[in-house]
Scaffold this motif. Structure first.
Motif, PDB file in Angstrom:
ATOM      1  N   PRO A  66     -43.733  82.677  56.284  1.00  0.00           N
ATOM      2  CA  PRO A  66     -43.973  82.377  54.668  1.00  0.00           C
ATOM      3  C   PRO A  66     -43.895  81.079  54.289  1.00  0.00           C
ATOM      4  CG  PRO A  66     -42.302  84.399  55.077  1.00  0.00           C
ATOM      5  CD  PRO A  66     -42.700  83.593  56.417  1.00  0.00           C
ATOM      6  N   ASP A  67     -44.284  80.661  52.992  1.00  0.00           N
ATOM      7  CA  ASP A  67     -43.810  79.439  52.452  1.00  0.00           C
ATOM      8  C   ASP A  67     -42.486  79.353  52.081  1.00  0.00           C
ATOM      9  OD1 ASP A  67     -46.677  79.083  52.757  1.00  0.00           O
ATOM     10  OD2 ASP A  67     -47.234  79.284  50.581  1.00  0.00           O
ATOM     11  N   GLN A  68     -42.177  78.088  52.089  1.00  0.00           N
ATOM     12  CA  GLN A  68     -40.788  78.097  51.738  1.00  0.00           C
ATOM     13  C   GLN A  68     -40.769  76.992  50.198  1.00  0.00           C
ATOM     14  OE1 GLN A  68     -37.884  79.107  53.440  1.00  0.00           O
ATOM     15  NE2 GLN A  68     -39.450  80.377  54.261  1.00  0.00           N
ATOM     16  N   GLN A  69     -40.066  77.583  49.346  1.00  0.00           N
ATOM     17  CA  GLN A  69     -40.114  76.930  48.305  1.00  0.00           C
ATOM     18  C   GLN A  69     -38.727  76.183  47.822  1.00  0.00           C
ATOM     19  OE1 GLN A  69     -42.930  77.028  45.888  1.00  0.00           O
ATOM     20  NE2 GLN A  69     -43.684  78.518  47.378  1.00  0.00           N
ATOM     21  N   LEU A  70     -38.814  74.780  47.498  1.00  0.00           N
ATOM     22  CA  LEU A  70     -37.723  74.022  47.491  1.00  0.00           C
ATOM     23  C   LEU A  70     -37.533  73.256  45.876  1.00  0.00           C
ATOM     24  CD1 LEU A  70     -37.602  72.029  50.772  1.00  0.00           C
ATOM     25  CD2 LEU A  70     -36.357  74.140  50.362  1.00  0.00           C
ATOM     26  N   SER A  71     -36.434  73.464  45.654  1.00  0.00           N
ATOM     27  CA  SER A  71     -36.209  72.782  44.126  1.00  0.00           C
ATOM     28  C   SER A  71     -34.978  71.787  44.292  1.00  0.00           C
ATOM     29  CB  SER A  71     -35.852  73.915  42.932  1.00  0.00           C
ATOM     30  OG  SER A  71     -37.117  74.584  42.918  1.00  0.00           O
ATOM     31  N   ASP A  72     -34.712  71.166  43.155  1.00  0.00           N
ATOM     32  CA  ASP A  72     -33.681  70.227  43.096  1.00  0.00           C
ATOM     33  C   ASP A  72     -32.254  70.539  43.772  1.00  0.00           C
ATOM     34  OD1 ASP A  72     -35.461  69.235  40.977  1.00  0.00           O
ATOM     35  OD2 ASP A  72     -33.883  69.285  39.389  1.00  0.00           O
ATOM     36  N   GLY A  73     -31.797  69.613  44.733  1.00  0.00           N
ATOM     37  CA  GLY A  73     -30.761  70.034  45.519  1.00  0.00           C
ATOM     38  C   GLY A  73     -30.854  70.600  46.618  1.00  0.00           C
ATOM     39  N   GLU A  74     -32.144  71.293  46.656  1.00  0.00           N
ATOM     40  CA  GLU A  74     -32.223  72.203  48.018  1.00  0.00           C
ATOM     41  C   GLU A  74     -33.144  71.352  49.026  1.00  0.00           C
ATOM     42  OE1 GLU A  74     -32.792  76.615  46.077  1.00  0.00           O
ATOM     43  OE2 GLU A  74     -34.574  75.167  46.210  1.00  0.00           O
ATOM     44  N   LEU A  75     -32.727  71.745  50.491  1.00  0.00           N
ATOM     45  CA  LEU A  75     -33.331  70.952  51.663  1.00  0.00           C
ATOM     46  C   LEU A  75     -33.838  72.139  52.495  1.00  0.00           C
ATOM     47  CD1 LEU A  75     -31.126  71.061  54.208  1.00  0.00           C
ATOM     48  CD2 LEU A  75     -29.940  69.435  52.722  1.00  0.00           C
ATOM     49  N   GLY A  76     -34.725  71.878  53.713  1.00  0.00           N
ATOM     50  CA  GLY A  76     -35.130  72.640  54.471  1.00  0.00           C
ATOM     51  C   GLY A  76     -35.459  71.757  55.939  1.00  0.00           C
ATOM     52  N   VAL A  77     -35.659  72.410  56.897  1.00  0.00           N
ATOM     53  CA  VAL A  77     -35.799  71.636  58.002  1.00  0.00           C
ATOM     54  C   VAL A  77     -37.094  72.470  58.599  1.00  0.00           C
ATOM     55  CG1 VAL A  77     -34.726  71.112  60.536  1.00  0.00           C
ATOM     56  CG2 VAL A  77     -33.519  71.068  58.621  1.00  0.00           C
ATOM     57  N   VAL A  78     -37.862  71.799  58.868  1.00  0.00           N
ATOM     58  CA  VAL A  78     -39.377  72.244  59.582  1.00  0.00           C
ATOM     59  C   VAL A  78     -39.095  72.028  61.217  1.00  0.00           C
ATOM     60  CG1 VAL A  78     -41.828  72.042  60.032  1.00  0.00           C
ATOM     61  CG2 VAL A  78     -40.903  71.596  57.744  1.00  0.00           C
ATOM     62  N   PRO A  79     -38.921  72.925  61.943  1.00  0.00           N
ATOM     63  CA  PRO A  79     -38.529  72.892  63.454  1.00  0.00           C
ATOM     64  C   PRO A  79     -39.589  71.957  63.935  1.00  0.00           C
ATOM     65  CG  PRO A  79     -38.215  74.946  62.886  1.00  0.00           C
ATOM     66  CD  PRO A  79     -38.875  74.355  61.809  1.00  0.00           C
ATOM     67  N   ALA A  80     -39.283  71.238  65.119  1.00  0.00           N
ATOM     68  CA  ALA A  80     -40.421  70.532  66.066  1.00  0.00           C
ATOM     69  C   ALA A  80     -41.409  71.495  66.463  1.00  0.00           C
ATOM     70  CB  ALA A  80     -39.681  69.984  67.158  1.00  0.00           C
ATOM     71  N   GLY A  81     -42.698  70.755  66.242  1.00  0.00           N
ATOM     72  CA  GLY A  81     -43.792  71.793  66.828  1.00  0.00           C
ATOM     73  C   GLY A  81     -44.335  72.560  65.706  1.00  0.00           C
ATOM     74  N   VAL A  82     -43.701  72.938  64.701  1.00  0.00           N
ATOM     75  CA  VAL A  82     -44.161  73.940  63.721  1.00  0.00           C
ATOM     76  C   VAL A  82     -45.323  73.169  62.822  1.00  0.00           C
ATOM     77  CG1 VAL A  82     -43.547  75.539  61.546  1.00  0.00           C
ATOM     78  CG2 VAL A  82     -42.193  75.474  63.663  1.00  0.00           C
ATOM     79  N   GLU A  83     -46.509  73.544  62.757  1.00  0.00           N
ATOM     80  CA  GLU A  83     -47.463  73.225  61.892  1.00  0.00           C
ATOM     81  C   GLU A  83     -46.994  73.340  60.521  1.00  0.00           C
ATOM     82  OE1 GLU A  83     -51.625  71.453  61.675  1.00  0.00           O
ATOM     83  OE2 GLU A  83     -50.370  71.961  63.563  1.00  0.00           O
ATOM     84  N   HIS A  84     -47.144  72.309  59.571  1.00  0.00           N
ATOM     85  CA  HIS A  84     -46.578  72.428  58.374  1.00  0.00           C
ATOM     86  C   HIS A  84     -47.692  71.523  57.253  1.00  0.00           C
ATOM     87  CE1 HIS A  84     -44.372  69.109  59.880  1.00  0.00           C
ATOM     88  NE2 HIS A  84     -44.287  68.839  58.487  1.00  0.00           N
ATOM     89  N   ARG A  85     -47.313  71.814  55.987  1.00  0.00           N
ATOM     90  CA  ARG A  85     -47.959  70.981  54.899  1.00  0.00           C
ATOM     91  C   ARG A  85     -47.314  71.130  53.805  1.00  0.00           C
ATOM     92  NH1 ARG A  85     -53.818  72.031  51.610  1.00  0.00           N
ATOM     93  NH2 ARG A  85     -52.672  73.662  51.032  1.00  0.00           N
ATOM     94  N   PRO A  86     -46.623  69.929  53.451  1.00  0.00           N
ATOM     95  CA  PRO A  86     -45.830  69.891  52.207  1.00  0.00           C
ATOM     96  C   PRO A  86     -46.875  69.866  51.079  1.00  0.00           C
ATOM     97  CG  PRO A  86     -45.290  67.996  53.448  1.00  0.00           C
ATOM     98  CD  PRO A  86     -46.564  68.542  54.036  1.00  0.00           C
TER      99      PRO A  86
END
Length: 122
Positions: A66-86
């Motif tokens: 699932p897509d991850q939604q981040l807003s002011d003050g939030e962070l997320g870590v994309v693990p190595a090898g995971v295809e992603h698009r900001p």
């Protein structure tokens, strides 16, 4: 010891998707980036990538998850090898934390989007 004012750092540049080096430590780099619109799908086979939203909204689209939604003050870590698009709907001011030398386009064939990390003075 050097200190960085994060607001001044973001005021120092206008370019989108062109990270600026804030600090280096233990083989890692902390970078400021202004994001707007969608980036390219890519992965970093050997590196986790942290996205910390200082201001704005950012969606991390993740292959097979699932897509991850981040807003002011939030962070997320994309693990190595995971295809992603900001994807930033409007302007998002983001701090990135990743190993030094990590290319912004990862393993994608996207020469037109590749950017060398610049300092705030560049």
């Amino acid at each position: 010891m050097e200190t960085v004012d994060i607001d001044e750092a973001f005021d120092a540049f206008e370019e989108r998707w062109a990270p600026r080096l804030l600090a280096s430590l233990n083989g890692q780099e902390l970078k400021a980036a202004k994001l707007e619109g969608a980036f390219v799908w890519h992965s970093h086979p050997d590196a986790d990538e942290l996205f910390w939203v200082i201001e704005g909204d950012l969606t991390l689209e993740l292959e097979g998850e699932p897509d991850q939604q981040l807003s002011d003050g939030e962070l997320g870590v994309v693990p190595a090898g995971v295809e992603h698009r900001p994807v930033a709907d409007g302007l998002a001011k983001v701090v990135l934390f990743e190993p030094a030398g990590t290319e912004n386009t990862g393993d994608a064939d996207a020469e037109d989007r590749k950017r060398e990390v610049q300092t705030l003075e560049d």
